[in-house]
Structure formats: structure tokens, C-alpha cells
Motif scaffolding. Structure first.
Motif, PDB file in Angstrom:
ATOM      1  N   LEU A  24       1.061  -1.050   0.040  1.00 31.86           N
ATOM      2  CA  LEU A  24      -0.198  -0.035   0.138  1.00 31.86           C
ATOM      3  C   LEU A  24       1.189   1.063   0.279  1.00 31.86           C
ATOM      4  CD1 LEU A  24      -2.140  -0.709   2.912  1.00 31.86           C
ATOM      5  CD2 LEU A  24      -2.819  -0.575   0.095  1.00 31.86           C
ATOM      6  N   ARG A  25       0.564   2.231  -0.754  1.00 32.43           N
ATOM      7  CA  ARG A  25       1.222   3.446  -0.174  1.00 32.43           C
ATOM      8  C   ARG A  25       0.425   4.233   0.394  1.00 32.43           C
ATOM      9  NH1 ARG A  25       4.188   1.365  -4.198  1.00 32.43           N
ATOM     10  NH2 ARG A  25       3.608   2.144  -6.135  1.00 32.43           N
ATOM     11  N   TRP A  26       1.680   5.254   1.539  1.00 31.28           N
ATOM     12  CA  TRP A  26       1.613   5.479   2.356  1.00 31.28           C
ATOM     13  C   TRP A  26       0.530   6.495   2.484  1.00 31.28           C
ATOM     14  CZ3 TRP A  26       3.240   4.483   7.082  1.00 31.28           C
ATOM     15  CH2 TRP A  26       4.205   3.570   7.168  1.00 31.28           C
ATOM     16  N   TRP A  27       0.514   7.342   1.347  1.00 33.26           N
ATOM     17  CA  TRP A  27      -1.484   8.682   1.262  1.00 33.26           C
ATOM     18  C   TRP A  27      -2.145   7.361   1.221  1.00 33.26           C
ATOM     19  CZ3 TRP A  27      -4.297   7.079  -2.532  1.00 33.26           C
ATOM     20  CH2 TRP A  27      -4.556   6.630  -4.046  1.00 33.26           C
ATOM     21  N   ALA A  28      -2.400   5.950   0.783  1.00 36.18           N
ATOM     22  CA  ALA A  28      -4.012   5.464   1.264  1.00 36.18           C
ATOM     23  C   ALA A  28      -3.758   5.249   2.511  1.00 36.18           C
ATOM     24  CB  ALA A  28      -3.719   3.939  -0.142  1.00 36.18           C
ATOM     25  N   VAL A  29      -2.863   5.301   3.396  1.00 36.38           N
ATOM     26  CA  VAL A  29      -2.948   4.752   4.617  1.00 36.38           C
ATOM     27  C   VAL A  29      -3.407   6.220   5.679  1.00 36.38           C
ATOM     28  CG1 VAL A  29      -2.117   4.249   6.386  1.00 36.38           C
ATOM     29  CG2 VAL A  29      -1.423   2.890   4.701  1.00 36.38           C
ATOM     30  N   ALA A  30      -3.169   7.033   4.814  1.00 40.14           N
ATOM     31  CA  ALA A  30      -2.975   8.344   5.313  1.00 40.14           C
ATOM     32  C   ALA A  30      -4.555   9.174   5.276  1.00 40.14           C
ATOM     33  CB  ALA A  30      -1.925   9.566   5.349  1.00 40.14           C
ATOM     34  N   SER A  31      -5.264   8.532   4.409  1.00 38.76           N
ATOM     35  CA  SER A  31      -6.333   8.642   3.855  1.00 38.76           C
ATOM     36  C   SER A  31      -7.569   8.068   5.044  1.00 38.76           C
ATOM     37  CB  SER A  31      -6.820   8.584   2.149  1.00 38.76           C
ATOM     38  OG  SER A  31      -6.373   7.390   1.988  1.00 38.76           O
ATOM     39  N   LEU A  32      -6.735   6.457   4.976  1.00 36.95           N
ATOM     40  CA  LEU A  32      -7.830   5.870   5.674  1.00 36.95           C
ATOM     41  C   LEU A  32      -7.747   6.723   7.403  1.00 36.95           C
ATOM     42  CD1 LEU A  32      -6.790   2.500   4.046  1.00 36.95           C
ATOM     43  CD2 LEU A  32      -9.022   2.869   4.270  1.00 36.95           C
ATOM     44  N   VAL A  33      -6.540   7.407   7.795  1.00 40.19           N
ATOM     45  CA  VAL A  33      -7.287   7.376   9.113  1.00 40.19           C
ATOM     46  C   VAL A  33      -7.719   8.390   9.504  1.00 40.19           C
ATOM     47  CG1 VAL A  33      -5.027   8.473  10.960  1.00 40.19           C
ATOM     48  CG2 VAL A  33      -3.986   5.920   9.747  1.00 40.19           C
TER      49      VAL A  33
END
Length: 65
Positions: A24-33
Motif C-alpha cells: 500500500l502507499r503511505w498516502w492511502a494509509v493516511a487517507s484511511l486514518v
């Protein structure tokens, strides 16, 4: 011997494993948070909170009747 880890550390470790292994990309994780924070401000928050507490009670077998 009891080891006490902050929950944030466990979440960060889990996020690192997910990003590393599922690519996963970090931007995807940040958007989920960020989505989680936005959900906490909606009318669905009490339902999510209640469901989470019930799930923890079931796992810990601490349900009271």
C-alpha cells in the motif's frame, strides 16, 4: 512478566507491516486514518464505538449480563 506497550505503537507497527507486505502507499494509509477521524464526527460514531466495545468484550470474554 508483563509487558505494556502503548496502543499507538501497536497500530504503527501494524500499519508498517501492512504497507510493507501489501504494498500500500503511505498516502492511502493516511487517507484511511483521515477517514477514521471524519467518521468519529458523524452520527455513526456511537454505533462504531458500541460495536468496538462489544467486540473487545467478546474477545476478552468479559461480557457482563
Amino acid at each position: 512478566m508483563n509487558v505494556q506497550l502503548p496502543f499507538l505503537f501497536i497500530l504503527a507497527l501494524a500499519a508498517w507491516f501492512i504497507v510493507r507486505n501489501l504494498r500500500l502507499r503511505w498516502w492511502a494509509v493516511a487517507s484511511l486514518v483521515l477517514l477514521g477521524f471524519y467518521l468519529a464526527d458523524t452520527s455513526a460514531a456511537p454505533l462504531i464505538d458500541n460495536t468496538t466495545h462489544n467486540g473487545v468484550d467478546v474477545i476478552n470474554k468479559t461480557t457482563t449480563k
